[in-house]
Design a protein around this motif. Structure first.
Motif, PDB file in Angstrom:
ATOM      1  N   GLU A  14      52.883  17.721  36.425  1.00  0.00           N
ATOM      2  CA  GLU A  14      52.109  17.098  37.506  1.00  0.00           C
ATOM      3  C   GLU A  14      51.020  18.038  38.001  1.00  0.00           C
ATOM      4  O   GLU A  14      49.869  17.639  38.194  1.00  0.00           O
ATOM      5  N   PHE A  15      51.373  19.320  38.186  1.00  0.00           N
ATOM      6  CA  PHE A  15      50.382  20.312  38.616  1.00  0.00           C
ATOM      7  C   PHE A  15      49.237  20.403  37.618  1.00  0.00           C
ATOM      8  O   PHE A  15      48.059  20.393  37.996  1.00  0.00           O
ATOM      9  N   VAL A  16      49.564  20.488  36.333  1.00  0.00           N
ATOM     10  CA  VAL A  16      48.542  20.654  35.300  1.00  0.00           C
ATOM     11  C   VAL A  16      47.645  19.425  35.234  1.00  0.00           C
ATOM     12  O   VAL A  16      46.422  19.549  35.076  1.00  0.00           O
ATOM     13  N   LEU A  17      48.219  18.253  35.372  1.00  0.00           N
ATOM     14  CA  LEU A  17      47.406  17.038  35.312  1.00  0.00           C
ATOM     15  C   LEU A  17      46.438  16.966  36.497  1.00  0.00           C
ATOM     16  O   LEU A  17      45.282  16.571  36.341  1.00  0.00           O
ATOM     17  N   PHE A  18      46.910  17.339  37.689  1.00  0.00           N
ATOM     18  CA  PHE A  18      46.014  17.367  38.852  1.00  0.00           C
ATOM     19  C   PHE A  18      44.957  18.459  38.705  1.00  0.00           C
ATOM     20  O   PHE A  18      43.793  18.264  39.039  1.00  0.00           O
ATOM     21  N   ALA A  19      45.353  19.630  38.209  1.00  0.00           N
ATOM     22  CA  ALA A  19      44.434  20.764  38.116  1.00  0.00           C
ATOM     23  C   ALA A  19      43.387  20.572  37.028  1.00  0.00           C
ATOM     24  O   ALA A  19      42.302  21.150  37.106  1.00  0.00           O
ATOM     25  N   SER A  20      43.688  19.775  36.019  1.00  0.00           N
ATOM     26  CA  SER A  20      42.733  19.598  34.923  1.00  0.00           C
ATOM     27  C   SER A  20      41.707  18.499  35.204  1.00  0.00           C
ATOM     28  O   SER A  20      40.810  18.282  34.392  1.00  0.00           O
ATOM     29  N   ARG A  27      43.273  26.593  43.562  1.00  0.00           N
ATOM     30  CA  ARG A  27      43.943  27.436  44.561  1.00  0.00           C
ATOM     31  C   ARG A  27      44.689  26.599  45.593  1.00  0.00           C
ATOM     32  O   ARG A  27      45.804  26.930  45.977  1.00  0.00           O
ATOM     33  N   SER A  28      44.086  25.497  46.036  1.00  0.00           N
ATOM     34  CA  SER A  28      44.784  24.656  47.010  1.00  0.00           C
ATOM     35  C   SER A  28      45.962  23.939  46.365  1.00  0.00           C
ATOM     36  O   SER A  28      47.005  23.737  47.004  1.00  0.00           O
ATOM     37  N   LEU A  29      45.836  23.567  45.093  1.00  0.00           N
ATOM     38  CA  LEU A  29      46.975  22.975  44.394  1.00  0.00           C
ATOM     39  C   LEU A  29      48.110  23.989  44.247  1.00  0.00           C
ATOM     40  O   LEU A  29      49.282  23.636  44.374  1.00  0.00           O
ATOM     41  N   CYS A  30      47.759  25.244  44.000  1.00  0.00           N
ATOM     42  CA  CYS A  30      48.781  26.289  43.914  1.00  0.00           C
ATOM     43  C   CYS A  30      49.510  26.442  45.241  1.00  0.00           C
ATOM     44  O   CYS A  30      50.734  26.591  45.271  1.00  0.00           O
ATOM     45  N   ARG A  31      48.776  26.395  46.338  1.00  0.00           N
ATOM     46  CA  ARG A  31      49.418  26.463  47.650  1.00  0.00           C
ATOM     47  C   ARG A  31      50.323  25.257  47.870  1.00  0.00           C
ATOM     48  O   ARG A  31      51.420  25.378  48.411  1.00  0.00           O
ATOM     49  N   THR A  39      50.166  32.161  38.246  1.00  0.00           N
ATOM     50  CA  THR A  39      51.095  31.254  37.586  1.00  0.00           C
ATOM     51  C   THR A  39      50.412  29.927  37.261  1.00  0.00           C
ATOM     52  O   THR A  39      50.597  29.366  36.180  1.00  0.00           O
ATOM     53  N   GLY A  40      49.594  29.433  38.185  1.00  0.00           N
ATOM     54  CA  GLY A  40      48.874  28.190  37.951  1.00  0.00           C
ATOM     55  C   GLY A  40      47.942  28.285  36.764  1.00  0.00           C
ATOM     56  O   GLY A  40      47.918  27.391  35.906  1.00  0.00           O
ATOM     57  N   TYR A  41      47.176  29.361  36.685  1.00  0.00           N
ATOM     58  CA  TYR A  41      46.270  29.544  35.550  1.00  0.00           C
ATOM     59  C   TYR A  41      47.042  29.765  34.246  1.00  0.00           C
ATOM     60  O   TYR A  41      46.603  29.345  33.182  1.00  0.00           O
ATOM     61  N   LYS A  42      48.212  30.417  34.337  1.00  0.00           N
ATOM     62  CA  LYS A  42      49.049  30.605  33.147  1.00  0.00           C
ATOM     63  C   LYS A  42      49.527  29.255  32.625  1.00  0.00           C
ATOM     64  O   LYS A  42      49.490  28.987  31.422  1.00  0.00           O
TER      65      LYS A  42
END
Length: 96
Positions: A14-20, A27-31, A39-42
């Motif tokens: 879910e994080f990757v789909l939102f971030a892409s 950064r706000s998604l990571c928070r 970790t998010g960029y990894k």
């Protein structure tokens, strides 16, 4: 109010789909997901390289252990212990 029970894989995906998405603020998604930006960029790099399979947990075993004994030494230790079951580490060390 029911609990939001989701597994780790689905949260990472879910994080990757939102971030892409275009214009996503990583950064706000990571928070929001309580992870560090590193970790998010990894996770994003793993997603782009391996797809959904890259989101699985990986082994944390080191690839190289410089202080590990060689197989020959380990075999000698096992042989010494088999021959002299009552010997301790100090006596086996002196014997070797």
């Amino acid at each position: 109010m029911p609990w939001d029970a989701r597994d780790t894989m689905s949260l990472r995906t879910e994080f990757v789909l939102f971030a892409s998405q275009d214009g996503a603020n990583i950064r706000s998604l990571c928070r929001h997901y309580s992870i560090s930006p590193a970790t998010g960029y990894k996770w994003l790099a793993r997603w782009s390289e391996h797809g959904a399979a890259g989101m699985a947990d990986r082994s944390r075993v080191p690839h190289h252990s410089p202080n590990c004994s060689s197989d020959g030494i380990t075999d000698l230790l096992r042989l010494a212990h088999a021959r002299h079951e009552r010997w301790g580490a100090r006596k086996i060390k002196r014997w070797l």
